[in-house]
Design a protein around this motif. Structure first.
Motif, PDB file in Angstrom:
ATOM      1  N   SER A 409       0.826  -1.215   0.000  1.00 34.51           N
ATOM      2  CA  SER A 409       0.000   0.000   0.000  1.00 34.51           C
ATOM      3  C   SER A 409       0.856   1.259   0.000  1.00 34.51           C
ATOM      4  O   SER A 409       0.425   2.302   0.479  1.00 34.51           O
ATOM      5  CB  SER A 409      -0.909   0.004   1.247  1.00 34.51           C
ATOM      6  OG  SER A 409      -0.112  -0.073   2.430  1.00 34.51           O
ATOM      7  N   LYS A 410       2.059   1.165  -0.561  1.00 32.57           N
ATOM      8  CA  LYS A 410       2.971   2.309  -0.547  1.00 32.57           C
ATOM      9  C   LYS A 410       3.507   2.595  -1.941  1.00 32.57           C
ATOM     10  O   LYS A 410       3.979   1.705  -2.639  1.00 32.57           O
ATOM     11  CB  LYS A 410       4.122   2.040   0.426  1.00 32.57           C
ATOM     12  CG  LYS A 410       5.093   3.201   0.584  1.00 32.57           C
ATOM     13  CD  LYS A 410       6.070   2.960   1.724  1.00 32.57           C
ATOM     14  CE  LYS A 410       6.919   1.722   1.479  1.00 32.57           C
ATOM     15  NZ  LYS A 410       7.927   1.549   2.555  1.00 32.57           N
ATOM     16  N   ARG A 431      -4.804   3.515  -0.083  1.00 30.90           N
ATOM     17  CA  ARG A 431      -5.710   2.438   0.305  1.00 30.90           C
ATOM     18  C   ARG A 431      -5.502   1.241  -0.618  1.00 30.90           C
ATOM     19  O   ARG A 431      -5.126   1.390  -1.779  1.00 30.90           O
ATOM     20  CB  ARG A 431      -7.160   2.897   0.246  1.00 30.90           C
ATOM     21  CG  ARG A 431      -7.652   3.259  -1.138  1.00 30.90           C
ATOM     22  CD  ARG A 431      -9.115   3.677  -1.112  1.00 30.90           C
ATOM     23  NE  ARG A 431      -9.597   4.026  -2.444  1.00 30.90           N
ATOM     24  CZ  ARG A 431     -10.062   3.150  -3.326  1.00 30.90           C
ATOM     25  NH1 ARG A 431     -10.085   1.846  -3.022  1.00 30.90           N
ATOM     26  NH2 ARG A 431     -10.506   3.547  -4.501  1.00 30.90           N
ATOM     27  N   LYS A 432      -5.752   0.051  -0.111  1.00 34.53           N
ATOM     28  CA  LYS A 432      -5.585  -1.144  -0.933  1.00 34.53           C
ATOM     29  C   LYS A 432      -6.630  -1.160  -2.043  1.00 34.53           C
ATOM     30  O   LYS A 432      -7.804  -0.886  -1.814  1.00 34.53           O
ATOM     31  CB  LYS A 432      -5.706  -2.395  -0.074  1.00 34.53           C
ATOM     32  CG  LYS A 432      -4.510  -2.605   0.842  1.00 34.53           C
ATOM     33  CD  LYS A 432      -4.565  -3.956   1.524  1.00 34.53           C
ATOM     34  CE  LYS A 432      -3.313  -4.197   2.355  1.00 34.53           C
ATOM     35  NZ  LYS A 432      -3.311  -5.524   2.990  1.00 34.53           N
ATOM     36  N   THR A 433      -6.158  -1.471  -3.223  1.00 34.07           N
ATOM     37  CA  THR A 433      -7.043  -1.462  -4.386  1.00 34.07           C
ATOM     38  C   THR A 433      -6.519  -2.444  -5.417  1.00 34.07           C
ATOM     39  O   THR A 433      -5.344  -2.817  -5.393  1.00 34.07           O
ATOM     40  CB  THR A 433      -7.132  -0.050  -4.987  1.00 34.07           C
ATOM     41  OG1 THR A 433      -7.985  -0.067  -6.129  1.00 34.07           O
ATOM     42  CG2 THR A 433      -5.759   0.445  -5.411  1.00 34.07           C
ATOM     43  N   THR A 454      -5.928   5.856  -7.790  1.00 33.76           N
ATOM     44  CA  THR A 454      -6.516   4.552  -7.465  1.00 33.76           C
ATOM     45  C   THR A 454      -7.893   4.375  -8.092  1.00 33.76           C
ATOM     46  O   THR A 454      -8.494   3.302  -7.972  1.00 33.76           O
ATOM     47  CB  THR A 454      -6.643   4.390  -5.935  1.00 33.76           C
ATOM     48  OG1 THR A 454      -7.417   5.481  -5.408  1.00 33.76           O
ATOM     49  CG2 THR A 454      -5.276   4.360  -5.279  1.00 33.76           C
TER      50      THR A 454
END
Length: 522
Positions: A409-410, A431-433, A454
């Motif tokens: 997530s970076k 955010r995770k996507t 994202t």
């Protein structure tokens, strides 16, 4: 001689929107936009065939074809796979032919040794080419080979001894070739060397043509180091190859102008009774960023037995305003290249490029040429599908890279200079996507801003302060845009929908429907 059928490359979808420079230029016209150094050209039938240096990029030696010397089509590479005897510095391919086939004399560094002249042969200009190995390897290095016939029809090979690499003069040598054109017999003899003040540390890149009672040798002199490139072109003449060779008192005959800097290494060629020199030069606006580009300059022979270059009107060849790859086929598209020192492992298909990572600062990467100093390049990545640190980068070689990468997530921006440990310039947590787009925006070839998204619509800045690109511009290596994968060898990066586009709004007003490097379909 019948050309072999061309190879189609279904993996790439190229949006044929092209920026056509509408301003006429005088004296020198851009015909091969992008990094195409040391062009050689030969006419075979009604077609002109050209190849250029690829340095430490693979596949080696792009192969181009044209009917008019101005509009060039990409036809593949002389070496899709690198020759086993050589490992780097694939330079100065001189393409020529006779009734026995097409021959390419080229320069490469021998594994564990120095620069050598090698030879490859094919039945037709499109190949496939069979490598026949090195035929000249001097202690100081041997480069820039050119075949020429003397007055009696005997075939010779002319080349440069790379003395400037060890602080010595740079003699131009010649030796007789075997009838098969694949070996040298007899003792070499010297044509000339660097001895005029303007020639500085070297003469090189010799190409020879016959006109009237003279052989004319075009040669490059001085030196070329990126923005400080002072290459220029001189002329020498002789009644036969053994000389004596006389250098023109008005040399150099072709030197830096308002736009084109460092005009050098090329080949004279004739079309419809006109004489041209296809050579390389730096655009003063782009310098090392886009590399040495292919330029066409017209010249005429003069009554005193020399020659002069003419002023001429004409349009530059168009450059791509937008290129897209959706990775739909089974092969990597021909626009992509990779480091000669590190062949990447990858798969292409169903809209995804899967690139195996390697644990080094620059990782594994594939790259494309750039055509302008103001551009945007972006790629869509799938962080949930592949676990390697993956991203988009600007690269000049294996030791120098600016990369924006995604892991977990970076999103991070890294600078790798001279192979040193990566320096972190910026990072953001997201955010995770399932999908992340990372975009590099280049301004004037000097700085870059990275943004990411994202959702595909809203982009956020990764670095607020522009990242300088001057550290990438070493020597005369052009900068390329790359997709990178970093991490253990069992990890992979997944890429979708890569695109580059010209940034300047005024450039977008000049859109054409065809381009300088069209692919001939079956």
């Amino acid at each position: 001689m019948t050309p072999a059928p061309s190879t189609s490359f279904p993996t790439v979808y190229i949006v044929l929107l092209l920026l056509c420079l509408a301003v006429p230029v005088m004296g020198q016209r851009l015909v091969m936009p992008g990094d195409f150094p040391d062009p050689s050209v030969v006419q075979i039938g009604d077609t002109y065939w050209a190849s250029t240096s690829s340095a430490n990029w693979a596949p080696a030696f792009p192969l181009l074809a044209s009917k008019d010397l101005e509009s060039w089509e990409f036809r593949g590479h002389i070496f899709p796979q690198l020759p086993e005897w050589a490992d780097s510095y694939f330079q100065a391919p001189e393409i020529t032919y006779d009734s026995t086939g097409v021959y390419v004399y080229y320069t490469a560094r021998k594994r564990g040794g120095n620069l050598c002249v090698g030879i490859a042969r094919a039945d037709s200009p499109e190949g496939p080419y069979q490598d026949l190995g090195p035929i000249m390897c001097q202690d100081a290095g041997s480069i820039d080979a050119f075949p020429v016939r003397d007055n009696d029809g005997t075939l010779y090979l002319v080349w440069k001894e790379h003395g400037n690499s060890i602080g010595k003069p740079t003699p131009i040598w010649a030796a007789r070739l075997t009838p098969e054109r694949t070996g040298i017999v007899g003792e070499p003899f010297k044509l000339f060397q660097n001895d005029a003040p303007w020639e500085k540390s070297l003469v090189e890149g010799v190409s020879i043509t016959r006109h009237g009672k003279y052989l004319y040798a075009f040669y490059t002199a001085a030196n070329c180091q990126g923005r400080d490139c002072v290459y220029a072109t001189g002329i020498a003449r002789a009644r036969n190859l053994h000389g004596p060779w006389q250098k023109y008192r008005a040399n150099p005959v072709l030197e830096a102008g308002a736009r084109w800097k460092g005009p050098g290494h090329g080949t004279p060629v004739e079309r419809n009774g006109h004489y041209y020199f296809l050579h390389d030069a730096h655009d003063d606006a782009n310098t090392a960023f886009t590399g040495r580009q292919g330029v066409l300059s017209e010249f005429t022979y003069t009554n005193d037995g020399w020659l002069r270059f003419e002023s001429q009107d004409g349009r530059d060849a168009p450059i791509p305003a937008r290129l897209v790859d959706t990775f739909d086929g089974g092969n990597l598209a021909p626009q992509w290249s990779y480091s000669a020192f590190q062949k990447p492992q990858y798969n292409v298909g169903e809209g995804t490029l899967t690139l195996n990572s390697i644990p080094s600062p620059c990782g594994a990467y594939v790259a494309q040429k750039l055509y302008t100093t103001d551009l945007e390049a972006e790629v869509t990545m799938k962080p949930t599908a592949c676990t390697a640190e993956s991203g988009i980068a600007l690269v000049s070689d294996d030791l120098n890279m600016l990369r924006a990468t995604l892991v977990g997530s970076k999103v991070s921006l890294w600078k790798i200079s001279k192979g040193h440990h990566p320096i972190l310039l910026a990072e953001r947590f997201i955010r995770k996507t399932d999908s992340v787009i990372v975009r590099i925006v280049v301004r004037d070839g000097r700085e870059a801003i990275v943004t990411y998204s994202t959702n595909g619509t809203q982009f956020h800045k990764l670095n607020t302060d522009p990242a300088s690109l001057t550290f990438l511009q070493s020597r005369d290596r052009a900068i390329r845009v790359a997709l990178v994968a970093i991490g253990d060898t069992d990890r992979r990066a997944c890429f979708e929908h890569f695109t580059t586009r010209v940034r300047k709004p005024e450039d977008q007003q000049h859109i054409a429907r065809s381009g300088p490097f069209r692919r001939r379909e079956r």
